[in-house]
Design a protein around this motif. Structure first.
Motif, mmCIF file in Angstrom:
data_model
loop_
_atom_site.group_PDB
_atom_site.id
_atom_site.type_symbol
_atom_site.label_atom_id
_atom_site.label_comp_id
_atom_site.label_asym_id
_atom_site.label_seq_id
_atom_site.Cartn_x
_atom_site.Cartn_y
_atom_site.Cartn_z
ATOM 1 N N HIS A 1 3.079 0.411 14.460
ATOM 2 C CA HIS A 1 1.818 0.935 13.927
ATOM 3 C C HIS A 1 1.396 2.230 14.635
ATOM 4 O O HIS A 1 1.158 3.246 13.972
ATOM 5 C CB HIS A 1 0.719 -0.123 14.062
ATOM 6 C CG HIS A 1 0.914 -1.302 13.172
ATOM 7 N ND1 HIS A 1 0.399 -1.367 11.908
ATOM 8 C CD2 HIS A 1 1.580 -2.477 13.357
ATOM 9 C CE1 HIS A 1 0.724 -2.522 11.347
ATOM 10 N NE2 HIS A 1 1.445 -3.209 12.213
ATOM 11 N N MET B 1 0.803 4.282 -2.689
ATOM 12 C CA MET B 1 0.567 5.681 -2.321
ATOM 13 C C MET B 1 1.590 6.596 -2.970
ATOM 14 O O MET B 1 1.236 7.685 -3.459
ATOM 15 C CB MET B 1 0.620 5.835 -0.799
ATOM 16 C CG MET B 1 -0.564 5.252 -0.066
ATOM 17 S SD MET B 1 -0.330 5.370 1.729
ATOM 18 C CE MET B 1 -1.972 4.929 2.306
ATOM 19 N N CYS C 1 1.009 7.440 6.515
ATOM 20 C CA CYS C 1 1.745 6.515 7.380
ATOM 21 C C CYS C 1 1.259 5.087 7.168
ATOM 22 O O CYS C 1 0.288 4.636 7.775
ATOM 23 C CB CYS C 1 1.584 6.928 8.831
ATOM 24 S SG CYS C 1 2.208 8.597 9.157
ATOM 25 N N ALA C 2 1.965 4.364 6.283
ATOM 26 C CA ALA C 2 1.575 3.005 5.935
ATOM 27 C C ALA C 2 2.523 1.958 6.489
ATOM 28 O O ALA C 2 2.323 0.761 6.236
ATOM 29 C CB ALA C 2 1.488 2.865 4.413
ATOM 30 N N ALA D 1 -4.639 3.349 -2.103
ATOM 31 C CA ALA D 1 -3.902 4.594 -2.335
ATOM 32 C C ALA D 1 -4.820 5.678 -2.870
ATOM 33 O O ALA D 1 -4.678 6.862 -2.527
ATOM 34 C CB ALA D 1 -2.751 4.346 -3.307
ATOM 35 N N ILE E 1 0.826 -1.206 0.000
ATOM 36 C CA ILE E 1 0.000 0.000 0.000
ATOM 37 C C ILE E 1 0.865 1.261 0.000
ATOM 38 O O ILE E 1 0.567 2.235 -0.689
ATOM 39 C CB ILE E 1 -0.956 -0.020 1.202
ATOM 40 C CG1 ILE E 1 -2.020 -1.115 1.008
ATOM 41 C CG2 ILE E 1 -1.619 1.336 1.407
ATOM 42 C CD1 ILE E 1 -2.898 -1.345 2.213
ATOM 43 N N GLY E 2 1.950 1.266 0.776
ATOM 44 C CA GLY E 2 2.809 2.446 0.824
ATOM 45 C C GLY E 2 3.408 2.784 -0.521
ATOM 46 O O GLY E 2 3.436 3.952 -0.932
ATOM 47 N N ALA F 1 -6.680 7.151 0.018
ATOM 48 C CA ALA F 1 -5.801 8.023 0.807
ATOM 49 C C ALA F 1 -5.572 9.351 0.095
ATOM 50 O O ALA F 1 -5.576 10.423 0.718
ATOM 51 C CB ALA F 1 -4.475 7.322 1.076
ATOM 52 N N LYS G 1 -4.101 -1.438 15.355
ATOM 53 C CA LYS G 1 -4.849 -0.666 14.367
ATOM 54 C C LYS G 1 -6.014 0.079 15.023
ATOM 55 O O LYS G 1 -6.371 1.185 14.603
ATOM 56 C CB LYS G 1 -5.361 -1.590 13.263
ATOM 57 C CG LYS G 1 -4.256 -2.152 12.371
ATOM 58 C CD LYS G 1 -3.437 -1.052 11.713
ATOM 59 C CE LYS G 1 -2.573 -1.579 10.575
ATOM 60 N NZ LYS G 1 -1.728 -0.511 9.971
ATOM 61 N N VAL H 1 -2.907 4.660 8.457
ATOM 62 C CA VAL H 1 -3.446 3.423 7.893
ATOM 63 C C VAL H 1 -3.841 2.506 9.035
ATOM 64 O O VAL H 1 -2.984 2.016 9.780
ATOM 65 C CB VAL H 1 -2.437 2.725 6.963
ATOM 66 C CG1 VAL H 1 -3.012 1.399 6.467
ATOM 67 C CG2 VAL H 1 -2.125 3.625 5.771
#
Length: 231
Positions: free
Chosen positions: A99, A19, A74-75, A205, A15-16, A208, A144, A125
């Motif tokens: 996290h 993004m 912030c992933a 992404a 995911i990061g 986000a 999370k 995230v």
């Protein structure tokens, strides 16, 4: 046009990395923080986001060399499927330090400057497991869930200064974070999803990026693109 700088943690993959690519396609200059290389970013540095000193020093360097950070995504994170009785204390602590602590460290480093300039966006995230829980996922779900609590508290604190803090809470996403034998990849689970498939990292992404650019009315919002896993 004024150059826009976005900071992305966990940008080496999944995911990061998605993004980084999404923001780059929208004209942002991207700075990546990760333990591993992040070749898609304009600027990448190896950082343990759980270390506040490292994060603070790197943020100062980025802003000195690239300009003010206007968005922070912030992933950074990791995942483990372990029954609660088998989770070692060091694994509990590491899960929370990466996290939750990673998000705290980034926010403490970037939001004072954002508030001084009167603008900025932070996207944490979380995960759909913070909303619905999961079998043998206690420390991941707890970390999370803490991200969601922090995002909502910071949103209330920083919105008056023009800094928007929000989060995405993805459902099972087709990234290397989910191993081939993950229960979330079993055909019976995937077929039971209303969408009939896992989410793609590019879709997370996109959510986000919406919070960064278009969701100017959003503060403390949790977007959960989870393919219907939690409704």
């Amino acid at each position: 046009m004024r150059e826009r700088v976005a900071l992305v943690t966990g940008a080496a993959g999944g995911i990061g990395s998605a993004m980084v690519r999404e923001l780059a396609g929208r004209g942002w200059t991207t700075a990546a923080l990760d333990l591993g290389p992040a070749p898609d970013a304009d600027y990448a540095v190896g950082v343990d986001v759980a270390d506040p000193g490292q994060v603070s020093a790197v943020v100062r360097r980025i802003e000195r060399e690239m300009g003010p950070i206007e968005a922070a995504l912030c992933a950074a994170g990791h995942y483990a499927l372990v029954p609660v009785s088998d989770i070692a204390w060091e694994d509990w602590n590491r899960m929370l330090r990466v996290h939750l602590g990673g998000l705290v460290n980034v926010c403490r480093a970037v939001t004072p400057g954002m508030a001084e300039r009167g603008r900025g966006a932070v996207v944490g995230v979380a995960a759909d497991l913070a909303l619905g829980g999961g079998d043998a996922e206690a420390h991941y779900s707890a970390a999370k869930g803490a991200v969601i609590g922090l995002v909502r508290a910071l949103a209330a604190e920083l919105a008056p200064a023009g800094v928007r803090v929000n989060a995405v809470a993805p459902g099972p996403t087709d990234t290397p974070l989910l191993p081939p034998d993950s229960p979330w990849r079993r055909p019976a689970f995937v077929q039971a999803l209303p969408t009939g498939r896992l989410a793609a990292p590019e879709e997370i992404a996109l959510a986000a990026a919406y919070l960064v650019e278009d969701g100017t009315f959003c503060a403390g919002e949790i977007l959960s693109p989870n393919c219907g896993a939690v409704i």
